[in-house]
Design an enzyme around this catalytic site. Structure first.
Site, mmCIF file in Angstrom:
data_model
loop_
_atom_site.group_PDB
_atom_site.id
_atom_site.type_symbol
_atom_site.label_atom_id
_atom_site.label_comp_id
_atom_site.label_asym_id
_atom_site.label_seq_id
_atom_site.Cartn_x
_atom_site.Cartn_y
_atom_site.Cartn_z
ATOM 1 C CB THR A 51 -14.179 18.145 1.401
ATOM 2 O OG1 THR A 51 -12.789 18.294 1.157
ATOM 3 C CG2 THR A 51 -14.940 19.117 0.542
ATOM 4 C CG ASP A 56 -7.027 17.782 4.849
ATOM 5 O OD1 ASP A 56 -7.379 18.686 4.081
ATOM 6 O OD2 ASP A 56 -6.546 16.690 4.457
ATOM 7 C CB SER A 57 -8.513 12.420 5.567
ATOM 8 O OG SER A 57 -8.229 12.446 4.203
ATOM 9 C CB SER A 58 -3.519 15.198 4.392
ATOM 10 O OG SER A 58 -4.330 15.393 3.279
ATOM 11 C CB THR A 102 -11.933 11.760 -0.540
ATOM 12 O OG1 THR A 102 -11.302 12.983 -0.906
ATOM 13 C CG2 THR A 102 -13.431 11.938 -0.507
ATOM 14 C CG ASP A 103 -6.897 13.928 0.174
ATOM 15 O OD1 ASP A 103 -7.533 13.793 -0.891
ATOM 16 O OD2 ASP A 103 -6.428 15.024 0.556
ATOM 17 C CD GLN A 113 5.316 -0.127 -9.270
ATOM 18 O OE1 GLN A 113 5.242 0.452 -10.348
ATOM 19 N NE2 GLN A 113 6.469 -0.325 -8.666
ATOM 20 C CB CYS A 114 -1.313 -3.571 -11.990
ATOM 21 S SG CYS A 114 0.001 -3.771 -13.158
#
Ligand code: ASP
Length: 357
Positions: free
Chosen positions: A30, A74-76, A106-107, A293-294
């Protein structure tokens, strides 16, 4: 400069003594978008016009070169080839610049910054990733502030040495260690957080550096690791996870490493079928790396019986590493070292500040 890339040289120090040089590597995302009046869509911004968009740059006294990826993404869409390309560019131009700024969507920025931190060895210069939640051409954009601060950080030296010789993410006033960062927001400007490690700097009126948190450099020559193993995956545990699903995942052809995302401090189900499947995978030389996962806190195998079993079967505890850092660390280590014992040892260590020991 490499002829395969589009590059723009901008001397912001015109008429004054240059205080440093920064190579900006523009990968897409972006941040580099601008509104195209003819189509009404967002299109990649032409960096030859950067001074028009960011006139504040004129006040800086450094030489800036902007090198654009041939195909902006796009970073995806980022993949291992992009990481290899990025590290190759940094390697090629390492001696020519005082610092590097990578403009990235940013993704997946936290994954790329983590990968680059493991691929670069004996780093003594800043590699600062940044991006934006709004395009550089938008009226309320965060791109200008992020870019200016990232450039300042990448060019700041003390006693002839870089102040921040690390791979970092700068975003919305915070300079975070790259391999400690996670994208935590897609609405607020504060997109990244680092739950287990303090910021390396906070930007207010001045940039307030937390130098005691910055890694020390050594005098060994800089180099990059040039192989990545794609045969890794992330398996997130959830209540009710089925035997057939876990079995299927663990039998993925060519699989070499797994980030096992467990509960709390590294806990997982104690069903016999689950532990048997884990143990079978380890006996087939698949490395299993236990990551919580935390976001905050760390894996302590053995604290609860539900994690002790994992440790007993040969699962490696990832301490407080992020999943982004864990999966890229596996790719780098498995890609570059054939000795599994060595890979396991390195996984339990902090290679570039990614875990607290
Ligand atoms: N989808 C975009 C990307 O990651 C979002 C951004 O740039 O922030 O490339």
């Amino acid at each position: 400069m490499n002829r395969y890339y589009k590059t723009v040289n901008i001397n912001t120090a015109l008429g004054r003594k240059s205080l440093g040089s920064v190579l900006v590597i523009y990968t897409g995302g972006t941040i580099g978008m601008d509104h195209d009046p003819s189509s009404g869509s967002l299109i990649p911004f032409d960096f030859e016009r950067i001074i028009e968009q960011v006139p504040e740059l004129k006040r800086f006294q450094f030489e800036l070169t902007v090198l654009s990826f041939q195909e902006l993404i796009d970073s995806s869409d980022v993949n291992l080839d992009h990481w290899l390309e990025l590290s190759r560019i940094i390697d090629d131009f390492y001696d020519e610049y005082d610092g590097f700024v990578v403009l990235h969507g940013t993704d997946t920025m936290a994954y790329t910054a983590s990968a680059i931190s493991f691929m670069t060895k004996n780093l003594s210069k800043p590699i600062i990733f940044t991006g934006a939640q709004l395009p550089i051409g938008a009226s309320r954009t965060d791109a200008r502030d992020n870019l200016i601060a990232a450039l300042e950080i990448a060019s700041t030296q003390r006693d002839g040495k870089a102040l921040i010789p690390e791979v970092c993410i700068y975003f919305d006033n915070l300079l975070l260690r790259g391999n400690r960062s996670k994208k935590a927001q897609n609405f607020n400007f504060t997109a990244f957080e680092s739950a287990n490690y303090q910021p390396l700097a906070v930007a207010g009126i001045h940039i307030d550096y937390n130098l005691s948190a910055v890694r020390k450099t050594n005098d060994k020559p800089f180099s990059t690791l040039t192989k990545l193993d794609p045969n890794v995956l992330i398996l997130k545990i959830f209540p009710g996870i089925s035997q057939s699903y876990v079995k299927h995942v663990l039998q993925t052809p060519d699989l070499r490493g797994i980030v096992l995302e467990t509960y709390g401090s590294g806990n997982a189900p104690t069903d016999k079928w689950f532990l048997d499947l884990v143990s079978d995978a380890i006996s087939r030389d698949i490395i299993i790396y236990n990551v919580s996962q935390c976001d905050g806190g760390s894996v302590t195998q053995g604290k609860y019986i539900t994690s002790k079993y994992l440790g007993d079967t040969g699962v490696i505890g990832g301490s407080d590493i992020t999943s982004e850092a864990a999966v890229t660390k596996l790719m780098v280590l498995l890609g570059n070292y054939s000795d599994l014992g060595k890979v396991k040892k390195l996984l339990a260590k902090s290679l570039c500040g990614e875990i607290t020991l």
